[in-house]
Write a protein that holds these residues in place. Structure first.
Motif, PDB file in Angstrom:
ATOM      1  N   LEU A 201      -5.614  -1.754   9.313  1.00 47.13           N
ATOM      2  CA  LEU A 201      -6.862  -2.101   9.054  1.00 47.13           C
ATOM      3  C   LEU A 201      -7.359  -3.588   8.557  1.00 47.13           C
ATOM      4  CD1 LEU A 201      -7.852   1.533   7.922  1.00 47.13           C
ATOM      5  CD2 LEU A 201      -8.457   0.393   9.954  1.00 47.13           C
TER       6      LEU A 201
ATOM      7  N   SER B 180      -1.063   2.124   8.258  1.00 50.18           N
ATOM      8  CA  SER B 180      -2.591   2.259   8.589  1.00 50.18           C
ATOM      9  C   SER B 180      -3.229   1.202   7.659  1.00 50.18           C
ATOM     10  CB  SER B 180      -2.913   3.731   8.136  1.00 50.18           C
ATOM     11  OG  SER B 180      -2.290   4.655   8.738  1.00 50.18           O
TER      12      SER B 180
ATOM     13  N   TRP C  34       0.257  10.335  -4.278  1.00 51.79           N
ATOM     14  CA  TRP C  34      -0.962  10.710  -3.574  1.00 51.79           C
ATOM     15  C   TRP C  34      -0.364  11.711  -2.540  1.00 51.79           C
ATOM     16  CZ3 TRP C  34      -3.738   5.230  -2.226  1.00 51.79           C
ATOM     17  CH2 TRP C  34      -4.490   5.246  -3.749  1.00 51.79           C
ATOM     18  N   ALA C  35      -0.930  12.423  -1.614  1.00 53.62           N
ATOM     19  CA  ALA C  35      -0.611  13.386  -0.590  1.00 53.62           C
ATOM     20  C   ALA C  35       0.104  12.794   0.472  1.00 53.62           C
ATOM     21  CB  ALA C  35      -1.643  14.525  -0.385  1.00 53.62           C
TER      22      ALA C  35
ATOM     23  N   PHE D 104       0.783   5.636   5.268  1.00 51.32           N
ATOM     24  CA  PHE D 104      -0.315   5.156   4.706  1.00 51.32           C
ATOM     25  C   PHE D 104      -0.342   3.655   4.699  1.00 51.32           C
ATOM     26  CE2 PHE D 104      -2.391   3.823   0.830  1.00 51.32           C
ATOM     27  CZ  PHE D 104      -3.769   4.519   0.878  1.00 51.32           C
TER      28      PHE D 104
ATOM     29  N   PHE E  91       0.620  -1.191   0.007  1.00 48.87           N
ATOM     30  CA  PHE E  91       0.051  -0.154   0.063  1.00 48.87           C
ATOM     31  C   PHE E  91       0.994   1.200   0.004  1.00 48.87           C
ATOM     32  CE2 PHE E  91      -3.296  -3.168   0.983  1.00 48.87           C
ATOM     33  CZ  PHE E  91      -4.401  -2.429   0.203  1.00 48.87           C
TER      34      PHE E  91
ATOM     35  N   HIS F 219       0.538   4.134  -2.956  1.00 50.23           N
ATOM     36  CA  HIS F 219       0.630   5.526  -2.422  1.00 50.23           C
ATOM     37  C   HIS F 219       1.866   6.191  -3.497  1.00 50.23           C
ATOM     38  CE1 HIS F 219       1.312   9.159  -0.391  1.00 50.23           C
ATOM     39  NE2 HIS F 219       0.354   9.075   0.583  1.00 50.23           N
TER      40      HIS F 219
END
Lengths: 266, 266
Positions: free
Chosen positions: B40, B36, B26-27, B33, B17, B21
């Motif tokens: 999850l 996280s 992405w920001a 990221f 992931f 990103h």
């Protein structure tokens, strides 16, 4: 995941174990140690919630109805948190409507359904309520839950740290994509919009920066609009709750709880 | 938590992931990221395991017996993982016996009970085995599970990445406090001990460094001792399994599984 050092006025789990590591002079980096322990605590809490649920002595029909709500509640909050993390990472769409759509989808899955709608339905199912009563709880719970989270977003920027237990302005430092922020971006003039875009997500915002951003959000009219949105969502829901065919004192207690959820300072 | 970029030969969840990103531009930072999303996913997997368990149609007595094993299994692995994370952070005790005690406690809670003893007991409980049969599974499972993890530790240093799916030497780069390492520290001469202590936990070990550490571990005699310990644990357990009063073809299958767990290259 939001990297806040405090939660409800106390050190967050990852922070307190990183601090333990530092104070003991243990080997290796302290931050990953704190993160690992916090992850494990979360897993333990998830299992503990399951054990509490499983140990309840429920009639088989009540059990299967509540199990369904319980499973959906826990699964959706994880999907909602993913959507939140993803939304922070995605570029702003430069279409205010679609930014707000995203922000509201996060609110619905992560907060409104998890914190209000599903718990109401869970309580109703545990009380062996019929399908109509459970459905009534859901209809009331979703808008009330959205209003609850919109209040939370306002408190995340304007709340008093002494009562919220969260550092002032952390939502701005994290660049949280709230309805408040997307409204402000859509309402602000070019200069304020540029200021806001540049400031969002900057970890190094000072308290003065935060104070200036607060004025900015206020003068765009976004704060007033979000307050209005809270009323629009919560008002009819609370009215429907007052009128609902629910037994006392349950109904009055729910109305009081509903008001407390949207009209609060912490 | 062990910060390995791969798992079973594929990108670990956090890595894949973070890569997504990065590739999407992405920001914000990509690593948090990835972390996280991996957290999850872990939570979702935990809930999914619960749903599978809960959806099994079990007789009430079987259900409560297996639930107990299932809950203990999941709780203990988390405690074991904490013990592992903590052990990496604690200073070496400079007493070889106590370092090895810690390493073996980690093995027992995190691996031996989770990967072998509890699954055997769970299967027996699901088959409505009586208490004696469940106890027999446990007596066999614990030493077999320890041997399984000792094999894993050897493979973590000496295994072929093509078959293990893990980068060679990552256990050394992570400074993993294994029985192998504590034996080597206790057996090594002063110079080798200093070399090993300095190298353990260094993320920047080259493949040549890893090759030199392998020779070092080998020449201390620690590898031979761990092989011997595996035999000492697994031999009697497999013999007891062969002699156990269990129905065929279950017994033979368990013996084959047991052998595969300790005598493997991946």
């Amino acid at each position: 995941m939001d990297d806040s050092d405090t939660r409800r006025g106390r050190a967050a789990a990852h922070r307190s174990f990183a601090d333990l590591h530092l104070s003991q002079g243990w080997a290796g980096p302290a931050e990953p140690f704190g993160h690992s322990v916090a992850i494990l605590l979360g897993d333990l809490a998830l299992i503990a919630s399951e054990r509490v649920f499983d140990s309840a002595r429920l009639a088989p029909r009540v059990r299967s109805a509540t199990r369904e709500v319980f499973d959906r509640m826990r699964t959706e909050v994880i999907a909602g948190q993913y959507l939140d993390v993803l939304t922070q990472a995605l570029p702003w769409d430069h279409s205010a409507a679609s930014d707000e759509d995203r922000a509201r989808a996060v609110i619905r899955y992560k907060s409104a359904r998890y914190s209000v709608e599903h718990p109401l339905a869970l309580g109703a199912a545990l009380a062996a309520a019929d399908d109509d009563a459970v459905a009534a709880c859901r209809v009331i719970g979703l808008p009330l839950g959205e209003a609850f989270q919109l209040r939370d977003d306002l408190l995340g920027v304007f709340g008093d740290p002494a009562t919220t237990g969260k550092p002032a302005g952390d939502d701005l430092r994290q660049g949280k994509r709230t309805v408040l922020v997307s409204r402000a971006l859509s309402l602000a003039d070019g200069q304020d919009r540029a200021r806001l875009t540049q400031a969002l997500g900057r970890r190094d915002l000072t308290d003065d920066d935060v104070a200036r951003l607060r004025s900015l959000l206020d003068r765009t009219g976004a704060v007033a609009q979000v307050e209005h949105l809270i009323d629009t969502l919560a008002g009819p829901a609370l009215q429907a709750l007052s009128d609902a065919d629910l037994a006392e004192p349950g109904r009055s207690m729910l109305v009081r709880l509903g008001r407390a959820a949207v009209d609060r300072r912490a």
